[in-house]
Scaffold this active site. Structure first.
Site, PDB file in Angstrom:
ATOM      1  N   LYS A   1       3.295   1.045  -4.038  1.00 46.60           N
ATOM      2  CA  LYS A   1       1.860   0.355  -4.876  1.00 46.60           C
ATOM      3  C   LYS A   1       2.471   0.088  -5.828  1.00 46.60           C
ATOM      4  O   LYS A   1       2.350  -0.580  -6.644  1.00 46.60           O
ATOM      5  CB  LYS A   1       0.364   1.502  -4.902  1.00 46.60           C
ATOM      6  CG  LYS A   1      -0.263   0.849  -4.222  1.00 46.60           C
ATOM      7  CD  LYS A   1      -1.925   2.408  -3.960  1.00 46.60           C
ATOM      8  CE  LYS A   1      -2.541   2.320  -2.959  1.00 46.60           C
ATOM      9  NZ  LYS A   1      -3.320   1.008  -2.767  1.00 46.60           N
TER      10      LYS A   1
ATOM     11  N   SER B   1      -8.892  -6.991   1.350  1.00 46.19           N
ATOM     12  CA  SER B   1      -8.962  -5.444   0.686  1.00 46.19           C
ATOM     13  C   SER B   1     -10.692  -4.958   0.552  1.00 46.19           C
ATOM     14  O   SER B   1     -11.414  -6.287   0.219  1.00 46.19           O
ATOM     15  CB  SER B   1      -8.909  -4.990  -0.603  1.00 46.19           C
ATOM     16  OG  SER B   1      -9.565  -3.507  -0.194  1.00 46.19           O
TER      17      SER B   1
ATOM     18  N   GLY C   1      -0.907  -3.141  -3.891  1.00 48.35           N
ATOM     19  CA  GLY C   1      -1.568  -3.493  -4.380  1.00 48.35           C
ATOM     20  C   GLY C   1      -1.306  -3.720  -5.902  1.00 48.35           C
ATOM     21  O   GLY C   1      -1.713  -2.755  -6.437  1.00 48.35           O
TER      22      GLY C   1
ATOM     23  N   ASN D   1      -4.140 -11.811  -2.060  1.00 53.85           N
ATOM     24  CA  ASN D   1      -4.741 -10.525  -1.484  1.00 53.85           C
ATOM     25  C   ASN D   1      -6.480 -10.405  -1.935  1.00 53.85           C
ATOM     26  O   ASN D   1      -6.988 -10.407  -2.749  1.00 53.85           O
ATOM     27  CB  ASN D   1      -4.549  -8.816  -1.454  1.00 53.85           C
ATOM     28  CG  ASN D   1      -5.310  -7.611  -1.153  1.00 53.85           C
ATOM     29  OD1 ASN D   1      -6.156  -8.550   0.006  1.00 53.85           O
ATOM     30  ND2 ASN D   1      -5.153  -6.503  -0.720  1.00 53.85           N
TER      31      ASN D   1
ATOM     32  N   GLY E   1      -9.465   1.328  -3.507  1.00 49.24           N
ATOM     33  CA  GLY E   1     -10.323   0.838  -4.021  1.00 49.24           C
ATOM     34  C   GLY E   1      -9.031   0.181  -4.647  1.00 49.24           C
ATOM     35  O   GLY E   1      -8.969  -0.091  -6.672  1.00 49.24           O
TER      36      GLY E   1
ATOM     37  N   GLY F   1      -1.096  -1.955  13.479  1.00 50.96           N
ATOM     38  CA  GLY F   1      -1.219  -1.368  14.658  1.00 50.96           C
ATOM     39  C   GLY F   1       0.248  -1.093  15.166  1.00 50.96           C
ATOM     40  O   GLY F   1       0.891  -1.116  16.588  1.00 50.96           O
TER      41      GLY F   1
ATOM     42  N   ASN G   1       2.537  -7.358  -3.984  1.00 49.60           N
ATOM     43  CA  ASN G   1       0.451  -7.587  -3.655  1.00 49.60           C
ATOM     44  C   ASN G   1       0.095  -7.716  -4.051  1.00 49.60           C
ATOM     45  O   ASN G   1       0.018  -7.136  -5.301  1.00 49.60           O
ATOM     46  CB  ASN G   1       0.472  -6.583  -2.313  1.00 49.60           C
ATOM     47  CG  ASN G   1      -1.007  -6.997  -1.884  1.00 49.60           C
ATOM     48  OD1 ASN G   1      -2.235  -6.792  -2.896  1.00 49.60           O
ATOM     49  ND2 ASN G   1      -1.464  -7.421  -0.348  1.00 49.60           N
TER      50      ASN G   1
ATOM     51  N   GLY H   1       0.970  -1.280  -0.108  1.00 51.78           N
ATOM     52  CA  GLY H   1      -0.493  -0.054   0.247  1.00 51.78           C
ATOM     53  C   GLY H   1       1.159   1.357  -0.097  1.00 51.78           C
ATOM     54  O   GLY H   1       0.083   2.192  -0.391  1.00 51.78           O
ATOM     55  N   PHE H   2       2.419   1.321   0.969  1.00 53.29           N
ATOM     56  CA  PHE H   2       3.394   2.494   0.607  1.00 53.29           C
ATOM     57  C   PHE H   2       3.632   2.723  -0.538  1.00 53.29           C
ATOM     58  O   PHE H   2       3.567   3.579  -1.731  1.00 53.29           O
ATOM     59  CB  PHE H   2       3.810   2.665   1.669  1.00 53.29           C
ATOM     60  CG  PHE H   2       4.922   3.211   1.538  1.00 53.29           C
ATOM     61  CD1 PHE H   2       4.302   4.621   2.781  1.00 53.29           C
ATOM     62  CD2 PHE H   2       5.868   3.803   0.905  1.00 53.29           C
ATOM     63  CE1 PHE H   2       5.391   5.687   2.888  1.00 53.29           C
ATOM     64  CE2 PHE H   2       7.041   4.607   1.396  1.00 53.29           C
ATOM     65  CZ  PHE H   2       6.278   6.302   1.697  1.00 53.29           C
TER      66      PHE H   2
END
Length: 359
Positions: free
Chosen positions: A65, A173, A85, A170, A113, A294, A139, A62-63
């Site tokens: 992509k 999501s 992803g 994945n 999305g 987290g 991913n 996600g960082f």
């Protein structure tokens, strides 16, 4: 250098909307000169699914992509980086704004999305770094409008399995309609069978591991089925977990908490750690686990490992703590290992039964 600059840069970045700040960060990383990170404490090295990781602290998907800066991220000290992803055809994702900082909760909500440059662009970038050091995974997902989602995962696996150390399937999501339905037992069985088959048909000298990333919002019966399917189909590890659609009690940013999307960051720590521990109780040493959700300190990473994680990943905490957090977590883990006279391998899952009840 970046760690020292972040306290000065953070007010400027946080004055921008979150997505703009993120794009500026990626561009800044792309301008950095190359270089290897300082050597890690040998006590942090871990062997998982046939790879030797210099440390167990990874960057979650996600960082980066589009696989634009994996080497710059490795240079920050991560033991591994997961890009994506990635989906077969380029897609813009959901309309902006689609990511929100819940500063008071040290959390983020996103509904990107699965925006993606598409498989041809990402695979070309990964091919260009072939032969460079560092563990990089991808991913993979399915296009929103796809008529055959399994075929999308297979296409991504075929293209990427020879370019990365692992592919993460994945199916968790919350921002692609119907994607989490793929966690159902029959569909998941077929999906994993075909992905593993596509991986095995690829380049033999670089056999990517196949990981499966699951949602934190599943019940224990569903977890039983997922674990059994993953074991049966020869998955190499489970990633626990993705973002949550739940809104835990006690969030202080109540207005932003009403935004649609997946919640990550500090409020996800307890539910994702409970699920991680429950997963370890089901698979034990048969299937390595990657703990996500987290992690914002060495103590949080320590708890994830005790719950069953052989590797950990973080992302949202970087928004608030900056890149120096990676070094802090590694130093804290190494010091704790020395103080308690235990190895990482012996720590994994040590307190899973307790943490399944109390995390």
């Amino acid at each position: 250098m970046l760690a020292q600059l972040f306290p000065l840069a953070r007010p400027l970045l946080h004055a921008l909307d979150a997505e703009t700040a993120h794009r500026l960060t990626i561009r800044g990383l792309a301008l950095l000169p190359g270089g290897a990170p300082p050597a890690d404490d040998p006590a942090l090295a871990v062997e998982v699914f046939g790879r030797r990781f210099p440390n167990p602290v990874g960057l979650a998907a996600g960082f980066d992509k589009g696989a634009e800066v994996p080497d710059a991220l490795l240079a920050l000290g991560f033991g591994f980086v997961e890009v994506g992803g990635v989906v077969p055809r380029p897609q813009p994702g959901n309309p902006r704004p689609r990511v929100f900082r819940l500063t008071g909760d040290r959390a983020v909500i996103n509904r990107f999305g699965l925006n993606s440059d598409g498989l041809p662009v990402v695979s070309a970038r990964l091919a260009a770094r072939r032969g460079r050091p560092g563990i990089v995974g991808a991913n993979i997902g399915a296009n929103k409008e796809s008529q055959d989602r399994i075929a999308d995962y297979v296409a991504c696996t075929r293209a990427l399995a020879g370019l990365v150390d692992f592919v993460t399937v994945n199916v968790s999501s919350p921002n692609t309609p119907g994607l989490r339905d793929l966690q159902g037992e029959a569909f998941l069985d077929d999906l994993l069978a075909r992905v593993v088959e596509a991986r095995d048909a690829g380049v033999a000298e670089r056999r990517a591991a196949v990981l499966l990333k699951i949602a934190p919002d599943i019940g224990l019966d569903a977890l039983d089925a997922i674990a059994a399917t993953a074991l049966r189909r020869g998955v190499d590890a489970l990633v626990v977990s993705n973002t949550t659609v739940a809104r835990p009690a006690g969030l202080t940013e109540t207005a932003l908490a009403r935004e649609t999307g997946g919640l990550s960051g500090r409020p996800l720590f307890s539910p994702s750690t409970r699920l991680l521990a429950e997963t370890f109780l089901r698979v034990g040493a048969r299937l390595p686990l990657v703990g996500v959700g987290g992690i914002d300190s060495a103590e949080a990473a320590w708890i994830k490992i005790r719950a069953g994680a052989s590797l950990v990943q973080l992302y949202s905490a970087l928004v608030y703590a900056g890149p120096g957090l990676v070094r802090e977590i590694k130093a804290g883990l190494a010091e704790r290992l020395r103080r308690e006279g235990v190895s990482l391998s012996r720590l994994v899952g040590r307190d899973a039964a307790d943490l399944a009840r109390t995390a």
